[in-house]
Design an enzyme around this catalytic site. Structure first.
Site, PDB file in Angstrom:
ATOM      1  N   ASP A 168      26.413 -66.330 -20.715  1.00  0.00           N
ATOM      2  CA  ASP A 168      26.087 -66.935 -19.425  1.00  0.00           C
ATOM      3  C   ASP A 168      26.721 -68.320 -19.322  1.00  0.00           C
ATOM      4  OD1 ASP A 168      24.167 -66.645 -17.035  1.00  0.00           O
ATOM      5  OD2 ASP A 168      23.588 -68.609 -17.842  1.00  0.00           O
ATOM      6  N   GLU A 222      31.053 -65.030 -18.873  1.00  0.00           N
ATOM      7  CA  GLU A 222      30.671 -65.090 -17.456  1.00  0.00           C
ATOM      8  C   GLU A 222      30.956 -66.491 -16.943  1.00  0.00           C
ATOM      9  OE1 GLU A 222      27.668 -66.716 -16.080  1.00  0.00           O
ATOM     10  OE2 GLU A 222      27.414 -65.689 -14.173  1.00  0.00           O
TER      11      GLU A 222
END
Lengths: 705, 705
Positions: free
Chosen positions: B429, B458
């Site tokens: 993330d 990401e």
């Protein structure tokens, strides 16, 4: 020549084993190579894609004295921190770095640059660090806008100032601590936009203090050394302006006699200097002036045998009279040569010699140093061959001989010999047939002692080999220009040379003809071909040259159909030229070179841009010298206050027919508004035209010069 | 987890100070880094522009197991010598180099490659040496043609064989000396073409011996070590095939309940594995499954306050029940998780976890390790901010804390914890908000122990930052695909990703939607938009993923106009999905993924080529898997004997109207003859069409799937 030889030899031998990187000075941020304290996390910024660089910094990029060297890099950091980037630069002989800012161009690209005012290698490093004070200021502005309570935040800013103060000298420390104190005493709520309420106890305002650019710069100068990322060190080699801009002229001294009954001499060349100066020549390049071998001497037009009076090829160097440091007795003496060099200098002309590192079978070195050559099993020395072709008048050196150190040093001493006699420009014959490490070493040695010396690589070979020679240190390179005739070829080739990373190290020198190259275009294009190729060479290339008087006298007959050799080539024969012929292009050459000197836009290649014409026989391009911040263009003339200069060139590539078409100028490139009128001054005819907007009509008749 | 921790910590700390280059094995030519004898001149060949390489070898290039890694380089030498080039390669754990030939492609470019059959880092080096025996053979052929006396030349060849013999082992030495002897005894005049007269005392012929390819290869294997140039060593990191090819599916376990009266659990996810296997999913990615903080918990659609029953965002990690190594009690237990991983494996599905390295204010680490976070002057911990926006439910880590080693090791241990429970795939993330050196270190550490582990970055941020994360070691990266709608944007972006050096290290993973990204196109394009985006993602990208069941159920209502957030976002709420809805695209997803598995052309991105269509609403491209020598394409599936596979995709980018046009296929790219007929098999409808030549008509109706 023998003076100091042992010391030089030792030095050179040491260098041959691998040059050490030069020591680097300490910088205002970090000594380059300094490791952050082991206790700290690694620095977070990333620096990459630096330009100029050549093979990741393996070779120096090139610039000329007086240039502004534009530098660019990708610099970024994780997260949302503001960054501070600096460019550190120094001449190799300097003990400390100078510092220049880098500014963000967008998309994580940063740009800056530095001027170069001294010959020799310069180094530069890019350093980047997070700038927490700048991030804090950016955020504070947003907080003020929504009326946050700032008591805590102002203390954060004060702490950042105090941290910077710890790293600063006494004066700056006092300033930083004073500002920190003011912030700590300021009220916790500011008004947007920038608060103007007086600071308690001060005469400034809170907002005025926080957003003071000098304060920000003061903080930026004292980053946490643990957070600084340094790029590797890159080198830029600074050469004389002549390496970037100059007009060359090649002539055979033995053909320079004004008297058809005798061959020319160096004194005759001296007598021709006025003519050359009138033409606007900067570099007079002489094919080898040394004694010529007699064994297997070539006859007229390269015939395998020579008659008793045939003078032979000047590239078959060496005879009883001497080798690479001797002057052919028919041309004169070393004293004559010295006189020529001095007289040329008075005309602003540099004399360039040819470095053809090969021997005739009669060269003194063949007897003195047979170990410098390759041998057959029967003990005989190998002549040059490209089987089945034989060049029995030439012995190549064996650069890999076990005695390679002696050979390499002897060749270096040849260069030093002529440098000591005032020669600063060398045209190197076929460098691609000698080892790359030899050239890298030789040029580094010479440049170390004489950074003003210029080497032109005469390598007509595969692109990567030509590029590699330029990387190794050749100041300039011959090009494929002579064979690029069609518009698309010219556009493609000169875009590659001026707009790709090749431009960082490869300086083209454009020759429409040479003693080896008489192109189809010149053979069959008539005077219009000579005119067009002259203008193309002189304006596409800041450096260009002609082989004369063959060029200005339109010499165009080939040895035989399909050959690029001249009939009655001067390479094998004495020629006489009538400079007074009414059809001589000398005045045109002179005019073109005056235009070149008058227009700084033509002094470099980095701004070359092609413009569209709706006729493939017309090519249009521009060079500019604008007064603006430099975008990355490779080394270019420094941006001192100056007049903007814009030169637009349109050439008819059809030597037989009138051609016309609409030129579609990119006016933004020229620094012109999109629709206003502007005056076009035809520099060849002195006519003036008013053009308007990008689309204008041009008609060019090859019969009219 | 505690077992072995002290040793691991020491190792990691050492690595943090700068990783040493791995030791390199000895090679068949030279040990890499070996210096030639100081007495010899430097080696003459030049090696440059090697591919694959990332930032000049600073980072490893990427390949997947089973790939053939194509390698290219510029290699050249001065003069006219023939060159011999070899590629040396080895797994980092191997003690000796394997050797592969490089062949000349022309223009001084050479090519070869090596297959990779093991996970982990591989190294390769290119070595080049002049090949005097090959040069001699080339010249000899020319000499024979003009009937030269060869006595001397045959002795030269014999000497070359004898020199090679000195460097060879006993068996090869004998062969080389025998050949040398035959040449020395041969007559001095050969006939062209290749002389067939018997060798004196032998049963071969002179020509047969001289031009024997095995003899040439034998000589080539024993070059003069002083003349060998070695490139630097480059690394290629080999990962599982799943790093190159796979279908991903993201779902929220708490929304996986078949019973609308209760939230979902890990057991519910387990029950859905059959459905996912039917869809053809390879990777099931779960948003964080850890306890969720209560302090400043976000309410529905991200509201600043939550009601008592609002579940909160899974990315606000940590509560009394535990942190990054705990399972949210509402989802189940670690034992449930283990069961899910095992059951998924039986379906051939890998479970991917989310590495979101941040904490809720209730995370146990906030109390245990306050020094891992940033503090305000008043001692409070800083929540995440993008002023004036505040994210009070999230505490970011301070990666630069003086206690950074402890923090970094704790985060590494989180990864190890889940690896030990069978997780081999991680979606990371927002990696771009953590320091780059942290990721480089963490991935290197993990890969050193578990080369099978895959990391997906990401990072939706600026291109250079996304590229840099890929360089640092992320196996795959999210892309801008979701926002590339127009034909020109798709062509430009995917050409950059697959045809530039970016392809050496950046593997795109294409998502038409994510819980954060509901594009305008999906909001307003109806079912045709979902179909088109699915087909584009699944065929432009060997790796792609969907966020379901939102995707297959056509979820398309945004929180408000202009937002890319879903209304009733699962990020803040439990949802229930009716998988049985008749308008579900599940069967289409299943069909597309079956096509992907059946067609090796779709298993990689390196052969992606766009083809012209005379309608900007139709995009056409192909991927191929041809049986031929690989041109440089980056890592690609190895070329074992196989069926050629060609997939052509044509997509209507207009979701509202029928579009038709002429597709202009580059048949050479497809391995098809220029004019013959060929059968096009529509893999979605199973229809078959006969096409002929490059130009064919296509009509696509968005209403028809």
């Amino acid at each position: 020549m023998a003076v100091g030889r042992p010391a030089r030899a030792r030095q050179a031998s040491r260098e041959l084993d691998g040059a050490a990187a030069p020591p680097l000075p300490a910088g205002p941020w970090l000594e380059v190579g300094d490791r952050p304290r082991a206790a700290a996390a690694p620095p977070r910024p990333v620096i990459g894609a630096v330009r100029p660089q050549v093979d990741g910094g393996r070779y120096p990029a090139k610039a000329a004295i007086g240039d502004f060297v534009a530098v660019e890099a990708d610099v970024f950091v994780d997260g949302h921190d503001e960054l501070s980037c600096v460019l550190l630069y120094a001449h190799a002989a300097e003990r400390s770095w100078s510092r220049a800012p880098l500014r963000a161009l967008g998309n994580d690209r940063w740009q800056g640059g530095f001027p170069v005012h001294a010959l020799g290698d310069h180094h530069f490093v890019i350093q980047a660090a997070p700038d927490p004070f700048a991030s804090w200021r950016r955020d504070l502005r947003a907080r003020v806008a929504v009326h946050e309570d700032l008591s805590g935040e102002l203390a954060v800013g004060a702490a950042l100032l105090e941290e910077a103060a710890e790293r600063a000298g006494a004066t700056e420390r006092a300033l930083l601590l004073e500002a920190a104190g003011a912030l700590r005493r300021a009220p916790g709520r500011l008004r947007a936009p920038v608060d103007a309420s007086p600071l308690p106890g001060g005469d400034g305002t809170v907002g005025g203090l926080v957003f003071d650019e000098l304060l920000a710069e003061l903080v930026r100068r004292h980053p946490d050394p643990d957070q600084v990322t340094s790029s590797q060190t890159f080198a830029v080699r600074v050469e004389p302006e002549l390496a970037r801009f100059g007009t060359w002229y090649e002539l055979f001294p033995r053909s320079a006699s004004p008297d058809p009954s005798r061959p020319g001499t160096l004194a005759d060349v001296e007598a021709r200097l006025g003519y050359l100066a009138h033409l606007g020549i900067d570099v007079l390049y002489l094919p080898p002036i040394h004694p010529i071998g007699r064994t297997h001497r070539k006859g007229p037009d390269g015939a395998p045998t020579a008659g008793p009076d045939d003078p032979g090829s000047p590239w078959a160097i060496g005879a009883d009279e001497g080798g690479h440091t001797a002057v052919h007795p028919d041309l004169g003496t070393l004293a004559d040569f010295d006189r020529l060099v001095a007289a040329a200098a008075e005309h602003g002309i540099a004399v360039a010699l040819d470095l053809a590192f090969q021997c005739s079978p009669d060269h003194p070195w063949v007897r003195q140093h047979p170990e410098w050559f390759r041998h057959r099993p029967d003990g005989s020395i190998r002549y040059a061959e490209n089987p089945p072709k034989k060049y029995e008048d030439i012995y190549p050196f064996d650069f890999d001989t076990p005695a390679w150190r002696d050979l390499w040093l002897a060749l270096l001493d040849v260069v030093r010999f002529w440098i000591d006699r005032g020669v600063k420009v060398f045209r190197v014959d076929n460098p691609h047939t000698k080892p790359f490490p030899f050239w890298e070493w030789l040029i580094r040695e010479v440049k170390g002692e004489h950074p003003e010396v210029i080497f032109l690589a005469e390598a007509f070979t595969r692109p990567k080999v030509m590029q590699h020679l330029a990387k190794l240190g050749f100041s300039q390179s011959y090009t494929y220009f002579a064979w690029r005739s069609a518009k698309w070829e010219l556009e493609q080739y000169f875009t590659e040379l001026t707009r790709t990373e090749v431009a960082d190290y490869f300086r083209p020198n454009l020759w429409p003809n040479t003693p080896d190259i008489l192109t189809d275009e010149l053979q069959f294009g008539g005077t219009p071909a000579f005119v067009a190729r002259l203008v193309l060479a002189a304006t596409l290339g800041a450096s260009y040259g002609i082989y004369g008087p063959a060029f200005e006298l339109g010499e165009h007959v080939a040895r035989e159909a399909g050959s690029e050799e001249y009939r009655g080539s001067e390479k094998y024969a004495v020629r006489h030229w009538d400079l007074e012929r009414p059809d001589s292009l000398a005045e045109l050459v002179a005019r073109v070179n005056r235009i070149r000197r008058d227009h700084p836009a033509l002094h470099h290649d980095s701004t070359l841009r092609f413009h569209h014409v709706d006729n493939d026989q017309l090519i249009a391009y521009s060079k500019t010298h604008l007064v603006e911040e430099p975008r990355y263009l490779g080394p270019q003339p420094a941006h001192e206050p100056r007049e903007p200069d814009v030169v637009v060139v349109v050439v008819n590539l059809d030597h037989h027919h009138v051609q016309s078409g609409w030129v579609d100028l990119d006016l933004g490139v020229l620094g012109l508004p999109p629709d206003g009128p502007y005056l076009m001054h035809d520099l060849l005819t002195d006519a003036r035209f008013e053009w308007r907007g990008p689309h204008n009509f041009v008609r060019l008749d090859p019969a009219v010069v």
